[in-house]
Scaffold this motif. Sequence first.
Motif, short mmCIF file in Angstrom:
data_model
loop_
_atom_site.label_atom_id
_atom_site.label_comp_id
_atom_site.label_asym_id
_atom_site.label_seq_id
_atom_site.Cartn_x
_atom_site.Cartn_y
_atom_site.Cartn_z
N GLY A 66 0.82 -1.21 0.00
CA GLY A 66 0.00 0.00 0.00
C GLY A 66 0.85 1.25 0.00
N SER B 191 1.74 0.93 -8.82
CA SER B 191 0.54 1.77 -8.81
C SER B 191 -0.73 0.96 -9.09
N LYS B 192 -0.61 -0.15 -9.79
CA LYS B 192 -1.76 -1.05 -9.93
C LYS B 192 -1.76 -1.99 -8.74
N MET B 193 -2.74 -1.83 -7.84
CA MET B 193 -2.63 -2.44 -6.52
C MET B 193 -3.35 -3.79 -6.39
N ASP C 135 -8.37 7.28 -9.42
CA ASP C 135 -7.31 7.04 -10.40
C ASP C 135 -7.77 6.03 -11.45
N TYR C 136 -8.97 5.53 -11.29
CA TYR C 136 -9.60 4.64 -12.27
C TYR C 136 -8.89 3.31 -12.46
N ILE C 137 -7.91 3.02 -11.60
CA ILE C 137 -7.31 1.68 -11.68
C ILE C 137 -7.41 0.94 -10.34
N ILE D 207 -10.05 0.89 -7.74
CA ILE D 207 -11.33 1.24 -7.13
C ILE D 207 -11.81 0.08 -6.28
#
Lengths: 194, 150
Positions: free
Chosen positions: A33, A38-40, A127-129, A131
């Motif tokens: 976290g 960045s894509k979690m 960030d739309y990735i 959610i």
Amino acid sequence: MNGTPVRVKLWDPFLRGFHWLLAASVIIGWTLGQFGPSKMTLHFWLGYLSGALILFRVVWGLVGPPEARFIHFLSGPRAIIRYARGMFRREPSYWHGHNPMGAWSVIALLVLIALQVASGLVSDPDDYINIGPLASEVSAATRKLALRWHHIGSTLILIMVVLHVGIVLFYRYWKHEDLIRPMITGWKEVIRRD
Amino acid sequence: MRLLVAAALTLVPAMAVGQETAVDQALEARQGFMTMLGTNMGTLAGMAKGEISYDETQAVRAATNIQALTGYDPTMHFIEGTSTDDLQDRTEALPDIWLDLEGFGEKYAGLQQAAQGIPDAVRGGQENVGPVVEKLGGACKECHDDFRKK
Ligand code: HEM
């Protein structure tokens, strides 16, 4: 301290498995976290795992073996004060299970992690990735509040985990009582008081 | 004298309104700018996830919008005195922006870079949208992490 310590099987295998899985999942999830890609995706999965573990622990706290039950280890202020008085004595507590103070910190950790999972599920960082899977089920204000809590919660969890490990080390080196091995093997030296 | 007082009385509120308007405009402009980015990202993210069926014309339009938007420099709307310290709940722009304008600009440059060539990149099929959304979304996150209040 009266009575002689005896070696007993204190923690059942499920509780021990639960503990180390939760520790791994919280530590890795927290680190991802803060510093992860960045894509979690993995952070999300560890959140689901932590949530499932907390659910298991709640069930186990109701129907598990006596040492794992909330009703067995949660006690009132008087017992806490009595325990706290002897807290700094440089001798093992030989406590059978979670002591009255530790018990509440266990609950605090469980509640914090549960809130962390719940808030993550409905967070939307725009960030739309990344959610939260249930974010679309709640209002925009709730999504925002959840995101805020998720950040505050991550700091509180860090503090609680550092405190938790710190206290375990305090027992190990100040009170000469190893709590870690019992959490691995299940066996602990205790004095039965009941 | 009476005229002077009357003039002063009308001017003071007028000036207050004038001041408020500059701040209002800055907030409206930059938040509107973000909303426009968001709306177009919503189209692409929806297609990437299969929630919206892939349509090349729509995908290219959204991508073109984002690329065009990033040709605009919104940092001019981050005027002094408009951080969360000054305006509390009206904005989510952290004071850190003004302490590190350069870093803020770099994050924006990151988004500009991510948006280069995306209208062509989303052509050809649904599977081409995902990588674009991830690249863009990463740039949004980079800046929000550091400069936007949670
Ligand atoms: C993110 C990391 C961790 C979390 C979330 C966590 C959480 C917990 C929880 C919830 C309990 C209560 C067990 C139960 O009754 O269900 C517990 C107990 C315990 N934990 Fe951890 N733990 C973490 C890391 C660690 C580490 C690194 C150690 C070793 C140094 C450790 C050692 C222990 C011990 C010895 C107990 C039993 C304490 C007692 O005897 O009452 N934990 N932990």
